[in-house]
Motif scaffolding. Structure first.
Motif, PDB file in Angstrom:
ATOM      1  N   LEU A 268       0.823  -1.207   0.000  1.00 18.79           N
ATOM      2  CA  LEU A 268       0.000   0.000   0.000  1.00 18.79           C
ATOM      3  C   LEU A 268       0.860   1.261   0.000  1.00 18.79           C
ATOM      4  N   LEU A 269       1.953   1.215   0.727  1.00 15.45           N
ATOM      5  CA  LEU A 269       2.857   2.366   0.719  1.00 15.45           C
ATOM      6  C   LEU A 269       3.445   2.591  -0.671  1.00 15.45           C
ATOM      7  N   ARG A 270       3.727   1.504  -1.357  1.00 15.26           N
ATOM      8  CA  ARG A 270       4.238   1.628  -2.726  1.00 15.26           C
ATOM      9  C   ARG A 270       3.189   2.261  -3.631  1.00 15.26           C
ATOM     10  N   GLN A 271       1.928   1.854  -3.463  1.00 18.90           N
ATOM     11  CA  GLN A 271       0.860   2.448  -4.249  1.00 18.90           C
ATOM     12  C   GLN A 271       0.735   3.942  -3.963  1.00 18.90           C
ATOM     13  N   GLN A 272       0.876   4.294  -2.692  1.00 18.23           N
ATOM     14  CA  GLN A 272       0.789   5.704  -2.341  1.00 18.23           C
ATOM     15  C   GLN A 272       1.951   6.490  -2.941  1.00 18.23           C
ATOM     16  N   GLU A 273       3.117   5.890  -2.967  1.00 18.25           N
ATOM     17  CA  GLU A 273       4.275   6.552  -3.568  1.00 18.25           C
ATOM     18  C   GLU A 273       4.034   6.843  -5.049  1.00 18.25           C
ATOM     19  N   LEU A 274       3.465   5.858  -5.753  1.00 22.68           N
ATOM     20  CA  LEU A 274       3.182   6.046  -7.177  1.00 22.68           C
ATOM     21  C   LEU A 274       2.159   7.152  -7.391  1.00 22.68           C
ATOM     22  N   GLU A 275       1.124   7.154  -6.575  1.00 22.56           N
ATOM     23  CA  GLU A 275       0.089   8.176  -6.723  1.00 22.56           C
ATOM     24  C   GLU A 275       0.612   9.569  -6.400  1.00 22.56           C
ATOM     25  N   LEU A 276       1.454   9.657  -5.389  1.00 22.81           N
ATOM     26  CA  LEU A 276       2.023  10.949  -5.061  1.00 22.81           C
ATOM     27  C   LEU A 276       2.935  11.447  -6.174  1.00 22.81           C
TER      28      LEU A 276
ATOM     29  N   THR B 177     -22.134  -5.615 -21.916  1.00 20.24           N
ATOM     30  CA  THR B 177     -21.232  -5.756 -23.053  1.00 20.24           C
ATOM     31  C   THR B 177     -21.727  -6.777 -24.055  1.00 20.24           C
ATOM     32  N   ASP B 178     -21.242  -6.608 -25.290  1.00 25.53           N
ATOM     33  CA  ASP B 178     -21.461  -7.613 -26.326  1.00 25.53           C
ATOM     34  C   ASP B 178     -20.141  -8.284 -26.691  1.00 25.53           C
ATOM     35  N   ALA B 179     -19.140  -8.138 -25.828  1.00 25.78           N
ATOM     36  CA  ALA B 179     -17.808  -8.690 -26.095  1.00 25.78           C
ATOM     37  C   ALA B 179     -17.798 -10.206 -25.928  1.00 25.78           C
ATOM     38  N   ALA B 180     -16.839 -10.838 -26.588  1.00 27.24           N
ATOM     39  CA  ALA B 180     -16.660 -12.277 -26.470  1.00 27.24           C
ATOM     40  C   ALA B 180     -16.076 -12.623 -25.106  1.00 27.24           C
ATOM     41  N   GLU B 181     -16.242 -13.870 -24.704  1.00 22.79           N
ATOM     42  CA  GLU B 181     -15.759 -14.327 -23.411  1.00 22.79           C
ATOM     43  C   GLU B 181     -14.246 -14.166 -23.290  1.00 22.79           C
ATOM     44  N   SER B 182     -13.534 -14.316 -24.406  1.00 19.18           N
ATOM     45  CA  SER B 182     -12.075 -14.170 -24.375  1.00 19.18           C
ATOM     46  C   SER B 182     -11.677 -12.755 -23.948  1.00 19.18           C
ATOM     47  N   GLU B 183     -12.438 -11.755 -24.372  1.00 19.20           N
ATOM     48  CA  GLU B 183     -12.128 -10.374 -24.019  1.00 19.20           C
ATOM     49  C   GLU B 183     -12.559 -10.053 -22.595  1.00 19.20           C
ATOM     50  N   THR B 184     -13.750 -10.483 -22.202  1.00 19.16           N
ATOM     51  CA  THR B 184     -14.232 -10.187 -20.847  1.00 19.16           C
ATOM     52  C   THR B 184     -13.413 -10.931 -19.792  1.00 19.16           C
ATOM     53  N   GLY B 185     -12.948 -12.141 -20.137  1.00 20.00           N
ATOM     54  CA  GLY B 185     -12.113 -12.886 -19.202  1.00 20.00           C
ATOM     55  C   GLY B 185     -10.791 -12.177 -18.951  1.00 20.00           C
ATOM     56  N   LEU B 186     -10.174 -11.684 -20.023  1.00 19.55           N
ATOM     57  CA  LEU B 186      -8.926 -10.938 -19.879  1.00 19.55           C
ATOM     58  C   LEU B 186      -9.163  -9.641 -19.119  1.00 19.55           C
ATOM     59  N   LEU B 187     -10.269  -8.974 -19.431  1.00 13.68           N
ATOM     60  CA  LEU B 187     -10.593  -7.720 -18.739  1.00 13.68           C
ATOM     61  C   LEU B 187     -10.758  -7.960 -17.250  1.00 13.68           C
ATOM     62  N   GLN B 188     -11.450  -9.037 -16.882  1.00 16.60           N
ATOM     63  CA  GLN B 188     -11.661  -9.351 -15.468  1.00 16.60           C
ATOM     64  C   GLN B 188     -10.337  -9.540 -14.730  1.00 16.60           C
ATOM     65  N   SER B 189      -9.389 -10.197 -15.370  1.00 17.75           N
ATOM     66  CA  SER B 189      -8.115 -10.471 -14.713  1.00 17.75           C
ATOM     67  C   SER B 189      -7.253  -9.227 -14.546  1.00 17.75           C
ATOM     68  N   LEU B 190      -7.523  -8.189 -15.329  1.00 17.05           N
ATOM     69  CA  LEU B 190      -6.670  -7.000 -15.331  1.00 17.05           C
ATOM     70  C   LEU B 190      -7.243  -5.818 -14.551  1.00 17.05           C
ATOM     71  N   VAL B 191      -8.523  -5.862 -14.227  1.00 17.61           N
ATOM     72  CA  VAL B 191      -9.112  -4.757 -13.456  1.00 17.61           C
ATOM     73  C   VAL B 191      -8.808  -5.001 -11.977  1.00 17.61           C
ATOM     74  N   VAL B 192      -7.811  -4.265 -11.479  1.00 14.89           N
ATOM     75  CA  VAL B 192      -7.281  -4.493 -10.129  1.00 14.89           C
ATOM     76  C   VAL B 192      -7.245  -3.169  -9.379  1.00 14.89           C
ATOM     77  N   LEU B 193      -7.606  -3.219  -8.110  1.00 13.16           N
ATOM     78  CA  LEU B 193      -7.542  -2.046  -7.246  1.00 13.16           C
ATOM     79  C   LEU B 193      -6.936  -2.451  -5.911  1.00 13.16           C
TER      80      LEU B 193
ATOM     81  N   GLY C 251      -4.335  -4.103  -5.277  1.00 12.74           N
ATOM     82  CA  GLY C 251      -3.872  -5.487  -5.289  1.00 12.74           C
ATOM     83  C   GLY C 251      -4.955  -6.532  -5.346  1.00 12.74           C
ATOM     84  N   LYS C 252      -6.204  -6.109  -5.401  1.00 17.31           N
ATOM     85  CA  LYS C 252      -7.317  -7.053  -5.442  1.00 17.31           C
ATOM     86  C   LYS C 252      -8.092  -6.906  -6.738  1.00 17.31           C
ATOM     87  N   THR C 253      -8.526  -8.023  -7.292  1.00 18.95           N
ATOM     88  CA  THR C 253      -9.328  -8.008  -8.519  1.00 18.95           C
ATOM     89  C   THR C 253     -10.736  -7.498  -8.206  1.00 18.95           C
TER      90      THR C 253
END
Length: 577
Positions: A112-120, A470-486, A488-490
């Motif tokens: 979390l401190l690293r995240q704060q450093e990046l944001e600052l 969405t009307d996206a294919a499962e391949s796109e939504t699956g990748l999107l799900q894995s990459l939306v992180v806040l 350190g948590k999905t």
């Protein structure tokens, strides 16, 4: 040591010079010269012996000091002298659960401190840009304001300040989270509560994503007072359902201007509007009969329907967008019509901005029934038409909104799966790649870039979940799900599940025979998105635009609402065919 030796030499030199000067003065008497010779010899002998003693002491000190250091090094535990001793906590072993928990908390705090450093760091870069922008604004707006009184610069500075405040506020929240993580292993007592005196009272109640004040009381409206025997037959043919709803809203404006009752198109030539809209509710909002279905209109005319005048707003590329197939469908309903003609030269690709006076001059008629071609691309009093609640005076929030059944179903879905605070995302993909790449700039973003943009909005909104339309294919939504992180948590992406008899949130649609209808499901998606805390839309999509209209009219629009990756270019764009 060298400084001391140098000073001693200078002192000796001065003494010798002084002594020689005195000896020269004594040349006058032989006795004096004899005494001086002995005196010089004695003085020199005593001085050299003193210097030798001092040098011997220095050499001895230089020899014995390293020996003392070596002895201390091998006989003393210097590491123990400088090491900070941390008192052991009773009951914590190397592999005990409490020790593991503390280590896990510490690692989490470091992240979390690293995240704060990046944001600052981002804040630092951002403030640099703000300073440059303000400098240029001072030079540009001073000239503009002196001549035209324009206050765009003030608005820009206000939005910049809001964004800066949100970044500072997010860091305060992050700091609080770090404190909570570090103190989580000491909850047994003796630790101050994080909820008390967390920050200055000036931050209480402040939210970056607060609702937009639509100023409904300042609306500019007109009264819709139709004559009972004058009708406007709506023709909407371009695009899908969202386009047709926007087209229908503009037909209402024209009908109000021309004092006519609007005839909703038949489902045999258009969409089944009665399945997604409560048409009778529109009449209740105005307290008078202003719209009728095609079936009601046909019944009032005893199925002898004749369009006296068929007028087109657009002449290019084709009058009214009406082709032979559409004319055939109208005639199949028993509708007879005259010649289709344009009232002016207007290209759908370059529509001119028109005023109310233009409409009244060209579309006013004494005929009982007139038909008006597609108005989706019409640009008439844009700000007036697009204002919250629309341009027509009524007692509801908006005239065109989902039916009561769809609204209740959306609310039940939110209560079941999402809760009060959630971000809604319209992620348009099907057929969007080619469509966006024709535009300048392109609006089709790679999934990793889109995920980064979404994560930023979710962090700003501080919401735990995302509703995905969405009307996206499962391949796109699956990748999107894995990459939306806040942090350190999905962040979970929630979609409407398939029909399940054990779930009751969609029971209303099932009981009224509306389940499985593509247009009903699309309107349900729109409604859920319109009720979200924050909305992320797809630029160039009329589906998104209709959601934004609903949010504006319902008062649910947030200051964090935006298009996906708004203000950014795709980091990769394919070449043309």
């Amino acid at each position: 040591m060298m400084e001391r030796e140098s000073s001693d030499e200078e002192e000796d030199r001065e003494n010798l010079i002084s002594q020689n000067a005195r000896s020269n003065d004594g040349v006058k008497s032989p006795n004096h010269r004899h005494r001086s010779a002995f005196q010089i010899d004695d003085a020199l002998r005593s001085r050299f012996s003193g210097v030798t003693r001092r040098l011997n002491k220095r050499y001895l000190f230089a020899i014995f000091l390293p020996m003392v250091i070596l002895i201390l090094y091998f006989t003393t535990d210097l590491k123990g002298v400088f090491q900070m001793r941390v008192p052991l906590i009773k009951g914590i072993g190397g592999n005990s659960p409490l020790a593991n928990r503390m280590r896990e908390s510490e690692l989490r705090a470091l992240y979390l401190l690293r995240q704060q450093e990046l944001e600052l760091s981002k804040m630092w870069n951002y403030t640099t840009l703000v300073n440059k922008s303000n400098f240029s604004l001072v030079n540009s707006t001073n000239l503009a304001s002196s001549s035209s009184g324009d206050n765009d610069g003030v608005k820009f500075s206000s939005s910049t300040l809001e964004d800066l405040k949100s970044r500072v506020y997010s860091q305060i929240l992050l700091n609080r989270q770090i404190q909570g993580t570090l103190l989580s292993t000491h909850e047994s007592g003796g630790v101050p509560s994080l909820t008390e005196n967390f920050t200055d009272s000036s931050f209480s109640g402040w939210s970056r994503c607060r609702k937009v004040d639509q100023r409904f009381s300042e609306r500019r409206t007109i009264e819709w007072n139709p004559k009972s025997n004058k009708y406007l037959f709506a023709i909407c043919v371009s695009g899908q359902m969202s386009n047709h709803l926007i087209c229908l809203e503009k037909h209402m404006f024209f009908a109000a201007l021309l004092n006519r009752i609007l005839v909703i198109p038949s489902s045999k030539v258009d969409y089944e509007f009665h399945r997604v809209l409560d048409i009778e509710r529109i009449n209740k909002c105005l307290g008078k009969k202003v719209v009728v279905t095609f079936e009601e209109f046909a019944e009032s005319k005893k199925n002898r329907i004749h369009i006296d005048k068929f007028m087109c707003y657009f002449s290019l590329p084709q009058p009214c967008f009406v082709d032979d197939e559409h004319v055939k469908k109208l005639k199949g309903l028993g509708v007879s019509l005259g010649k289709v003609e344009a009232v002016w030269k207007e290209d759908v690709k370059k529509p001119n901005h028109r005023k109310v006076e233009d409409v009244l001059a060209k579309f006013s008629s004494d005929n009982d029934v007139i038909a008006l071609g597609d108005l989706f691309f019409a640009d008439v009093e844009r700000e007036w038409v697009m204002q919250p609640g629309g341009p027509i005076a009524h007692k509801c929030k908006t005239l065109i909104e989902p039916s009561r059944l769809i609204l209740l179903t959306a609310q039940r879905f939110i209560q079941t799966f999402l809760g009060k605070d959630f971000v809604a995302l319209h992620f348009r993909r099907h057929g969007f790649l080619k469509f966006c790449n024709v535009k300048q700039p392109s609006c089709f973003y790679p999934v990793p870039q889109a995920a980064e943009c979404i994560s930023r909005v979710v962090g700003r909104a501080d919401t735990p979940v995302i509703y995905l339309s969405t009307d996206a294919a499962e391949s796109e939504t699956g990748l999107l799900q894995s990459l939306v992180v806040l942090n350190g948590k999905t962040v979970p992406l929630v979609r409407r599940p398939a029909r399940n008899s054990a779930e009751k949130w969609d029971a209303l649609l099932y009981r009224h025979g509306l389940e499985g209808d593509a247009q009903v499901e699309a309107m349900l998606d729109k409604t859920i998105c319109a009720l979200s805390s924050v909305f992320i839309g797809s630029s160039g999509s009329t589906f998104t635009e209709d959601i934004l209209r609903l949010r504006k009219d319902w008062g649910s629009a947030s200051q964090c609402d935006e298009y996906l990756c708004q203000g950014e270019l795709p980091n990769f764009i394919a070449e043309d065919e």
